[in-house]
Design an enzyme around this catalytic site. Structure first.
Site, PDB file in Angstrom:
ATOM      1  N   ASP A  29       4.178 -23.701  50.959  1.00 59.83           N
ATOM      2  CA  ASP A  29       3.870 -24.634  49.869  1.00 59.83           C
ATOM      3  C   ASP A  29       4.490 -26.029  49.992  1.00 59.83           C
ATOM      4  OD1 ASP A  29       3.413 -22.028  49.126  1.00 59.83           O
ATOM      5  OD2 ASP A  29       4.788 -22.054  47.426  1.00 59.83           O
TER       6      ASP A  29
ATOM      7  N   GLU B  37       1.368 -18.416  40.659  1.00 61.38           N
ATOM      8  CA  GLU B  37       2.450 -19.103  41.362  1.00 61.38           C
ATOM      9  C   GLU B  37       2.237 -20.619  41.269  1.00 61.38           C
ATOM     10  OE1 GLU B  37       3.662 -15.950  44.803  1.00 61.38           O
ATOM     11  OE2 GLU B  37       2.044 -17.299  45.361  1.00 61.38           O
TER      12      GLU B  37
HETATM   13  C1  FRU Z   1       3.688 -19.337  46.990  1.00 64.70           C
HETATM   14  C2  FRU Z   1       5.065 -18.710  47.044  1.00 64.70           C
HETATM   15  C3  FRU Z   1       5.881 -19.167  45.856  1.00 64.70           C
HETATM   16  C4  FRU Z   1       7.289 -19.028  46.359  1.00 64.70           C
HETATM   17  C5  FRU Z   1       7.142 -19.438  47.796  1.00 64.70           C
HETATM   18  C6  FRU Z   1       8.097 -18.753  48.728  1.00 64.70           C
HETATM   19  O1  FRU Z   1       3.059 -19.458  48.214  1.00 64.70           O
HETATM   20  O2  FRU Z   1       4.958 -17.326  47.088  1.00 64.70           O
HETATM   21  O3  FRU Z   1       5.626 -18.444  44.672  1.00 64.70           O
HETATM   22  O4  FRU Z   1       8.165 -19.850  45.658  1.00 64.70           O
HETATM   23  O5  FRU Z   1       5.823 -19.145  48.163  1.00 64.70           O
HETATM   24  O6  FRU Z   1       8.007 -19.265  50.017  1.00 64.70           O
END
Ligand code: FRU
Length: 724
Positions: free
Chosen positions: A42, A256
């Site tokens: 992300d 998320e």
């Molecule tokens: C989304 C996620 C988030 C988390 C991150 C961990 O892709 O699962 O919810 O903070 O990636 O890398």
């Protein structure tokens, strides 16, 4: 107390790079951001400050798959050229190598008024001397999820459980180069009362300054509960819960990476709406990762969605005709006028509660159609009676494994489809497969182009592999689509998108992770894994009486365009394929604009990354009869890397876009070495898809099917590398 070290095996990211062979590995994006090496997911902490766009991102300093999550960092002055900076927040371990804290997704703000008290005096000549006011830094604050893999006690005394997720902050007084973690971390240790059991699924804080109430607002998720938590604060350290929101719309997966931001409606400064944007995985429009948005109002405390943006899955549009609800569970398909073949002969709709799969849900009433009989071994077809199409939309609930109808293999020994299709004149004109889930969701086909024609619905299960079944329910004919959600992107590879802080409302730019958790860790790249989308400017526009989030690539991307390499207009274009000569290297990285009118044609499009026999190709086009834009990656190259079964990678990704016969259709296509992003002229439709073609599949072909298209034009600019 424990001694902390970073999880870094070696320090890998540097400022400089060797001039030769930089960003030239196979599939390396040339105008998208990707880390120099290693794994990225992300985008985090997007913030514009002092003339620079800061991009932080989920980063594994130790390898090309997910792990040791840290915040990578890069900056840009134009959102096109990026400078890599040292890791901002590094995963921490104890002296035994146990990982104590990973830095999960979050946001960043610049605390202009020093509400946090983290500012320090600026040591420069201007600031000193008698009568001069002391100048202070403007601290950059990162607000992120502390993911704690090992139980321990934090320096501030917080007792941490193994697997806990809490919200923390860190600050930087040198524009994001070096960071100090706040000694009072975590600032929000646990979910609110009633949700204490979600202590290990509480994450992804997005913080922004709310002018009207002069407060910081944080939105974060209880991922497994599809619950948005809204907090406020005056100092970024002490937070109070304001309200909760959700679940709504796409809700069969983890929620998320939320963000909440205002946008002007149709460019009017006096009319502002708030957009809640979020990632959902699994449970996207196509398996598994997707991004949805909901428009509404926000007063600094509560998010109230517009009713027009809430899609109650139990309501069907008024005036709908229910064609089949599969409630007659004591009837056979034959009794209902349907025809069955193979293992489905003599059977009929089933009580959903007796379908022995894990967690079937989302159906209406009690009956459902299913091809799950004695496990996944059943094969055959079930066909509806013939009916006349009278309304513009056919909508239905569907779930099951992702085995799409593939025209190339249908009816051959390689046919593995498990699909629900519409047949007109003996041809499959729309088809839908399951989302690798047992949760039934609404999907809609535009059939305006077929009104007055006879049709049949066809359910085909040609497969006995894992999850090789579908469930179908509540088939309706209606004037408006019955959808599940507002999707920001109709392709498989746009996730965890968040906008920049620090930009005005009418300059709202977002970046998404151009990958999908279904196969992200296996994509066939070498030294690095994953890229970001083109940064996209977002706005709200009324289209066909509905307010929509529209997007366009940022205009600065044009600084990488070459002169026009090809430009041609056809008054009329006959069915068939026409070569579009684009010289290397720009046949693998270009902006191609395709414009056309309907004429008598049924489909117009462009074939990219193709070879002389068309055994490899990525097809992008518009289908006038089905009224949709699509990207087809059935033959886009390597897809054998996907380990998840059913393999959701091959497919045709479809975005409904109704048009009138006189409309000029514009498709702006951005092709990079291993991706394609397609936007229609208004930006109401975006489709993002990774592709991994062979190097020598680089032909470009214009095509049309089923008649004569009119006023067709093709314009190509190469896109220079942003990295050399
Ligand atoms: C989304 C996620 C988030 C988390 C991150 C961990 O892709 O699962 O919810 O903070 O990636 O890398």
């Amino acid at each position: 107390m424990v001694a902390l070290t970073t999880c870094l095996f070696t320090v890998l990211v540097g400022f400089g790079h060797l001039a030769r062979a930089y960003y030239t590995e196979e599939y390396r994006p040339q105008f998208h951001f990707s880390p120099e090496m290693n794994w990225m997911n992300d985008p985090n902490g997007l913030v514009y400050h002092d003339g620079k766009y800061h991009l932080f991102y989920q980063y594994n300093p130790n390898g090309t798959t997910w792990g040791f999550m840290s915040w990578g960092h890069a900056v840009s002055t134009d959102l096109v050229h990026w400078e890599h900076l040292p890791i901002a927040l590094e995963c921490e371990s104890d002296s035994n190598g146990n990982v104590l804290e990973m830095f999960f997704s979050g946001s960043a703000v610049v605390d202009v008024d020093n509400t946090s008290g983290f500012a320090v005096p600026v040591h420069d000549k201007k600031g000193r001397g008698r009568g001069k006011k002391k100048r202070y830094t403007k601290p950059m604050i990162a607000i992120y999820t502390s993911n704690y893999p090992t139980a321990h006690t934090e320096p501030g005394g917080a007792v941490i459980r193994e697997g806990q997720q809490s919200q923390s902050i860190a600050y930087s007084n040198d524009d994001g180069l070096t960071w100090t973690q706040y000694e009072g971390n975590p600032v929000i240790e646990s979910p609110p009362p009633g949700y204490e059991d979600q202590w290990n699924q509480f994450r992804d804080p997005y913080v922004f300054w709310h002018e009207q109430t002069s407060k910081w607002i944080m939105v974060a998720f209880l991922a497994m509960k599809q619950k948005l938590l809204i907090y406020s604060s005056t100092n970024l350290k002490d937070w109070s819960l304001e309200s909760l929101f959700g679940p709504e719309n796409a809700r069969f997966g983890q929620w998320e990476c939320p963000s909440l931001f205002p946008l002007h409606v149709d460019g009017s400064r006096s009319n502002e709406k708030w957009v809640l944007m979020m990632a959902i995985n699994p449970g996207g429009l196509v398996p598994a990762s997707g991004t949805q948005y909901i428009i509404g109002e926000f007063d600094g405390s509560t998010f109230v969605p517009d009713q027009a943006d809430i899609y109650d899955p139990t309501q069907i549009p008024s005036g709908s005709i229910v064609f089949q609800d599969f409630e007659s569970t004591s009837s056979t398909f034959e009794d209902l006028g349907w025809t069955a073949t193979g293992d489905f002969v003599g059977l009929g709709p089933r009580q959903a509660s007796t379908v022995d799969v894990w967690d079937i849900r989302g159906y209406l009433g009690t009956g459902v159609f299913t091809t799950y009989l004695f496990g996944d071994v059943a094969k055959g077809t079930v066909t509806s009676p013939t009916f006349t199409i009278t309304k513009d939309y056919i909508s239905f609930l569907i779930a099951g494994g992702s085995y799409p109808y593939n025209p190339l293999t249908a009816g051959t020994p390689d046919d593995n489809q498990v699909s629900f299709s519409l047949v007109v004149d003996g041809e499959i004109v729309h088809s839908q497969t399951g989302g690798n889930s047992e949760a039934l969701v609404w999907r809609s086909w535009n059939v305006a182009g077929y009104v007055g024609q006879e049709a049949q619905l066809l359910i085909t299960d040609a497969n006995t592999g894992p999850l090789a079944h579908i469930h179908v329910d509540e088939i309706i004919f209606s004037d408006t689509p019955k959808d599940e959600a507002n999707w920001i992107d109709y392709g498989p590879d746009y996730y965890a998108a968040v906008p920049f802080n620090g930009l005005p409302s009418d300059d709202r730019v977002a970046i998404g992770w151009m990958n999908n958790w279904a196969y992200a860790q296996n994509i066939p790249t070498t030294t690095w894994r994953s890229a970001m989308s083109i940064p996209r400017k977002m706005s709200l526009k009324t289209i066909n009486n509905k307010l929509k989030l529209v997007q366009q690539p940022v205009s600065t991307l044009s600084s990488l365009y070459t002169r026009t390499l090809y430009s041609r207009t056809y008054k009329t274009l006959q069915s068939g394929q026409t070569n579009v000569p684009v010289p290397a290297p720009y046949n693998t990285r270009m902006k191609l604009t395709l414009e056309f009118k309907r004429g008598t044609v049924s489909q117009v499009g462009i074939i990219l990354r193709s070879n002389s026999t068309n055994s490899q190709e990525t097809v992008i086009g518009y289908d006038f009869l089905g009224q949709y834009v699509f990207v087809d990656r059935f033959k886009s190259g390597d897809n054998a890397f996907v380990t998840w079964q059913p393999n959701p990678y091959p497919g045709r990704f479809v975005a409904t876009m109704p048009t009138k016969t006189t409309d000029v259709i514009t498709l702006n296509i951005f092709l990079d070495w291993s991706s394609v992003e397609v936007f229609d002229g208004l930006g109401q439709v975006a489709i993002t898809s990774q592709i991994f073609p062979l190097d020598d599949s680089a032909d470009v072909k214009l095509y049309s099917v089923g008649g004569t298209a009119s006023s067709v034009s093709v314009d190509v600019n190469g896109i220079k590398s942003a990295w050399t």
